[in-house]
Design a protein around this motif. Structure first.
Motif, PDB file in Angstrom:
ATOM      1  N   ALA A 150     -10.642  93.668  33.402  1.00 15.74           N
ATOM      2  CA  ALA A 150      -9.886  92.471  33.030  1.00 15.74           C
ATOM      3  C   ALA A 150      -8.412  92.783  32.769  1.00 15.74           C
ATOM      4  CB  ALA A 150     -10.515  91.819  31.798  1.00 15.74           C
ATOM      5  N   GLU A 151      -8.148  93.916  32.126  1.00 14.07           N
ATOM      6  CA  GLU A 151      -6.755  94.274  31.836  1.00 14.07           C
ATOM      7  C   GLU A 151      -6.006  94.597  33.127  1.00 14.07           C
ATOM      8  OE1 GLU A 151      -3.282  94.703  30.002  1.00 14.07           O
ATOM      9  OE2 GLU A 151      -5.124  93.946  29.071  1.00 14.07           O
ATOM     10  N   THR A 152      -6.681  95.256  34.066  1.00  9.80           N
ATOM     11  CA  THR A 152      -6.052  95.525  35.362  1.00  9.80           C
ATOM     12  C   THR A 152      -5.702  94.226  36.060  1.00  9.80           C
ATOM     13  OG1 THR A 152      -7.314  97.579  35.573  1.00  9.80           O
ATOM     14  CG2 THR A 152      -6.318  96.700  37.577  1.00  9.80           C
ATOM     15  N   LEU A 153      -6.614  93.259  36.023  1.00  7.27           N
ATOM     16  CA  LEU A 153      -6.339  91.971  36.655  1.00  7.27           C
ATOM     17  C   LEU A 153      -5.122  91.304  36.031  1.00  7.27           C
ATOM     18  CD1 LEU A 153      -6.976  89.693  38.595  1.00  7.27           C
ATOM     19  CD2 LEU A 153      -8.691  88.852  36.969  1.00  7.27           C
ATOM     20  N   ARG A 154      -5.020  91.337  34.715  1.00  3.21           N
ATOM     21  CA  ARG A 154      -3.842  90.752  34.064  1.00  3.21           C
ATOM     22  C   ARG A 154      -2.561  91.465  34.503  1.00  3.21           C
ATOM     23  NH1 ARG A 154      -7.442  90.032  29.640  1.00  3.21           N
ATOM     24  NH2 ARG A 154      -6.989  92.114  28.834  1.00  3.21           N
ATOM     25  N   THR A 155      -2.631  92.776  34.588  1.00  5.54           N
ATOM     26  CA  THR A 155      -1.455  93.534  35.013  1.00  5.54           C
ATOM     27  C   THR A 155      -1.061  93.190  36.443  1.00  5.54           C
ATOM     28  OG1 THR A 155      -2.027  95.368  33.535  1.00  5.54           O
ATOM     29  CG2 THR A 155      -0.524  95.855  35.348  1.00  5.54           C
ATOM     30  N   VAL A 156      -2.035  93.105  37.333  1.00  8.30           N
ATOM     31  CA  VAL A 156      -1.751  92.754  38.728  1.00  8.30           C
ATOM     32  C   VAL A 156      -1.153  91.354  38.800  1.00  8.30           C
ATOM     33  CG1 VAL A 156      -2.768  92.331  40.997  1.00  8.30           C
ATOM     34  CG2 VAL A 156      -3.485  94.311  39.660  1.00  8.30           C
ATOM     35  N   GLU A 157      -1.712  90.395  38.053  1.00  5.60           N
ATOM     36  CA  GLU A 157      -1.185  89.028  38.066  1.00  5.60           C
ATOM     37  C   GLU A 157       0.269  88.987  37.604  1.00  5.60           C
ATOM     38  OE1 GLU A 157      -5.098  86.228  37.351  1.00  5.60           O
ATOM     39  OE2 GLU A 157      -4.018  86.968  35.598  1.00  5.60           O
ATOM     40  N   GLU A 158       0.576  89.696  36.518  1.00  6.65           N
ATOM     41  CA  GLU A 158       1.945  89.711  36.007  1.00  6.65           C
ATOM     42  C   GLU A 158       2.889  90.399  36.983  1.00  6.65           C
ATOM     43  OE1 GLU A 158       1.729  91.472  32.167  1.00  6.65           O
ATOM     44  OE2 GLU A 158       0.499  89.849  31.320  1.00  6.65           O
ATOM     45  N   VAL A 160       2.503  90.684  40.323  1.00 11.59           N
ATOM     46  CA  VAL A 160       2.672  89.812  41.491  1.00 11.59           C
ATOM     47  C   VAL A 160       3.615  88.670  41.150  1.00 11.59           C
ATOM     48  CG1 VAL A 160       1.479  88.154  42.971  1.00 11.59           C
ATOM     49  CG2 VAL A 160       0.509  90.433  42.618  1.00 11.59           C
ATOM     50  N   ASP A 161       3.456  88.078  39.979  1.00  9.20           N
ATOM     51  CA  ASP A 161       4.322  86.965  39.584  1.00  9.20           C
ATOM     52  C   ASP A 161       5.776  87.406  39.518  1.00  9.20           C
ATOM     53  OD1 ASP A 161       4.529  84.145  38.530  1.00  9.20           O
ATOM     54  OD2 ASP A 161       5.377  85.224  36.818  1.00  9.20           O
ATOM     55  N   ALA A 162       6.029  88.624  39.018  1.00  4.95           N
ATOM     56  CA  ALA A 162       7.395  89.132  38.923  1.00  4.95           C
ATOM     57  C   ALA A 162       8.004  89.422  40.287  1.00  4.95           C
ATOM     58  CB  ALA A 162       7.418  90.397  38.063  1.00  4.95           C
ATOM     59  N   LEU A 163       7.161  89.749  41.264  1.00  9.54           N
ATOM     60  CA  LEU A 163       7.657  90.143  42.576  1.00  9.54           C
ATOM     61  C   LEU A 163       7.840  88.969  43.526  1.00  9.54           C
ATOM     62  CD1 LEU A 163       5.432  93.290  43.235  1.00  9.54           C
ATOM     63  CD2 LEU A 163       7.861  93.270  42.669  1.00  9.54           C
ATOM     64  N   LEU A 164       7.162  87.858  43.264  1.00  9.26           N
ATOM     65  CA  LEU A 164       7.167  86.756  44.224  1.00  9.26           C
ATOM     66  C   LEU A 164       8.560  86.179  44.394  1.00  9.26           C
ATOM     67  CD1 LEU A 164       3.891  84.874  43.277  1.00  9.26           C
ATOM     68  CD2 LEU A 164       4.352  86.102  45.391  1.00  9.26           C
ATOM     69  N   ALA A 190      -4.913  87.608  42.262  1.00 12.95           N
ATOM     70  CA  ALA A 190      -3.589  87.423  41.668  1.00 12.95           C
ATOM     71  C   ALA A 190      -2.722  86.515  42.529  1.00 12.95           C
ATOM     72  CB  ALA A 190      -2.915  88.781  41.476  1.00 12.95           C
ATOM     73  N   ALA A 191      -2.779  86.701  43.854  1.00 15.29           N
ATOM     74  CA  ALA A 191      -2.011  85.842  44.743  1.00 15.29           C
ATOM     75  C   ALA A 191      -2.497  84.401  44.661  1.00 15.29           C
ATOM     76  CB  ALA A 191      -2.121  86.356  46.177  1.00 15.29           C
ATOM     77  N   GLU A 192      -3.813  84.225  44.650  1.00 16.41           N
ATOM     78  CA  GLU A 192      -4.394  82.881  44.581  1.00 16.41           C
ATOM     79  C   GLU A 192      -3.973  82.170  43.303  1.00 16.41           C
ATOM     80  OE1 GLU A 192      -8.859  80.842  44.701  1.00 16.41           O
ATOM     81  OE2 GLU A 192      -8.615  82.943  44.122  1.00 16.41           O
ATOM     82  N   ARG A 193      -3.985  82.885  42.179  1.00 12.34           N
ATOM     83  CA  ARG A 193      -3.666  82.275  40.890  1.00 12.34           C
ATOM     84  C   ARG A 193      -2.176  82.072  40.663  1.00 12.34           C
ATOM     85  NH1 ARG A 193      -7.754  85.453  36.653  1.00 12.34           N
ATOM     86  NH2 ARG A 193      -9.714  84.735  37.592  1.00 12.34           N
ATOM     87  N   VAL A 292       4.523  97.084  34.273  1.00 15.01           N
ATOM     88  CA  VAL A 292       4.794  95.843  34.979  1.00 15.01           C
ATOM     89  C   VAL A 292       6.264  95.513  34.865  1.00 15.01           C
ATOM     90  CG1 VAL A 292       4.186  93.402  35.109  1.00 15.01           C
ATOM     91  CG2 VAL A 292       2.502  95.063  34.361  1.00 15.01           C
ATOM     92  N   PRO A 293       6.932  95.111  35.964  1.00 15.22           N
ATOM     93  CA  PRO A 293       8.308  94.659  35.840  1.00 15.22           C
ATOM     94  C   PRO A 293       8.374  93.464  34.894  1.00 15.22           C
ATOM     95  CG  PRO A 293       7.645  94.876  38.148  1.00 15.22           C
ATOM     96  CD  PRO A 293       6.415  95.005  37.314  1.00 15.22           C
TER      97      PRO A 293
END
Length: 304
Positions: A150-158, A160-164, A190-193, A292-293
């Motif tokens: 779950a923590e990895t998923l949160r990190t990936v989401e954050e 991805v959001d910073a990079l988009l 992460a991309a979907e969300r 995470v950036p």
């Protein structure tokens, strides 16, 4: 001759000089699945490949990790991943594409967030007890994210959001997660969300022997489009990942397979309209090691 729908779509976007961001789970996935399109797009627009899982973990290794190291003729995972990062820089640099290595730990080496009290000694004797995905077939390749991740998923989401790119423009490519690897599912999720329009790419070479997630494609009403330009260079690009090519293609033959991209057909017109070039920003690469950036922070500087 008129362009096919996918080429026309991409040509219109790139003609507006919008940034292209490719989300790659591992060090080779972008070239494997999107190398032909990247070679074409890299000459026409700013393109960044952000690879999420670019680091290994320390020993002791699980049996699955030891098998992987044996297949890649490596003894030390850290040294192998250093070479993999160097390979990625060379291949993407030759395409004129900007690489970014985020620095998260590959699923094969990812450990549980914290070791339960009293299990340290058994975990040394049986490393599987200390890993999020103890085995390949029963865990890592099941097509789902572990509850321990779950923590990895949160990190990936954050991340991805910073990079988009900006909210009203840019082209984002993310894996469809064909083959069910948990790291691919993490990036897709992460991309979907993210709430952005996403083009999903079919994961090669896993799509040569496995079907995609029909429930996911149906939910998003995704339509496959085929890309066949610049395929002649694809095998050479893939062989640039020397540490991986023999393991992926043990008979030495790399199929000349068209790349497949999936997008909502109803969105194609909106994407190729005037908003394609509006409010966008170029994502320049930087090396992010294990963090995470800052949310919304631009990245700067080419990876050395």
């Amino acid at each position: 001759m008129a362009d096919d729908p996918l080429t026309g779509f991409v040509r219109t976007l790139l003609g507006s000089r919008v940034p292209v961001l490719v989300l790659s789970p591992h060090l080779d996935d972008a070239a494997l699945s999107c190398g032909a399109l990247l070679g074409w797009a890299g000459r026409r627009a700013p393109v960044t490949v952000a690879t999420l899982f670019t680091e290994a973990g320390p020993p002791p290794y699980t049996l699955a990790a030891r098998h992987y190291l044996k297949r890649t003729h490596a003894d030390d995972a850290a040294a192998l991943f250093a070479e993999r990062r160097a390979e990625d820089l060379r291949v993407l640099g030759a395409l004129g594409v900007a690489p970014l290595h985020v620095g998260l730990v590959d699923g094969l080496f990812r450990r549980l967030p914290r070791t339960r009290a009293g299990t340290q000694r058994p975990a040394r004797l049986l490393p599987e007890l200390d890993h999020v995905y103890p085995t390949n077939r029963l865990h890592l390749l099941r097509g789902r994210v572990s509850a321990h991740d779950a923590e990895t998923l949160r990190t990936v989401e954050e991340t991805v959001d910073a990079l988009l790119p900006g909210s009203s423009g840019g082209l984002v490519l993310a894996p469809l997660a064909v083959g069910g690897h948990a790291d691919h599912v993490l990036v897709r999720t992460a991309a979907e969300r993210s709430g952005r329009r996403i083009v999903y790419y079919s994961d090669f070479p896993y799509d040569q022997r496995a079907a995609g997630d029909a429930r996911f494609t149906d939910r998003h009403r995704l339509v496959p489009r085929v890309w066949e330009r610049d395929l002649d260079r694809k095998a050479e690009l893939i062989r640039g990942y020397r540490t991986q090519a023999d393991a992926l293609f043990p008979d030495g033959r790399i199929p000349r397979a068209p790349e497949v991209y999936l997008l909502p057909e109803a969105d194609t017109g909106a994407w190729t309209g005037t908003e394609a070039g509006a409010g966008t920003r170029t994502v320049a690469p930087r090396r992010v090691r294990g963090r995470v950036p800052a949310r919304g922070a631009p990245t700067a500087g080419r990876v050395p």
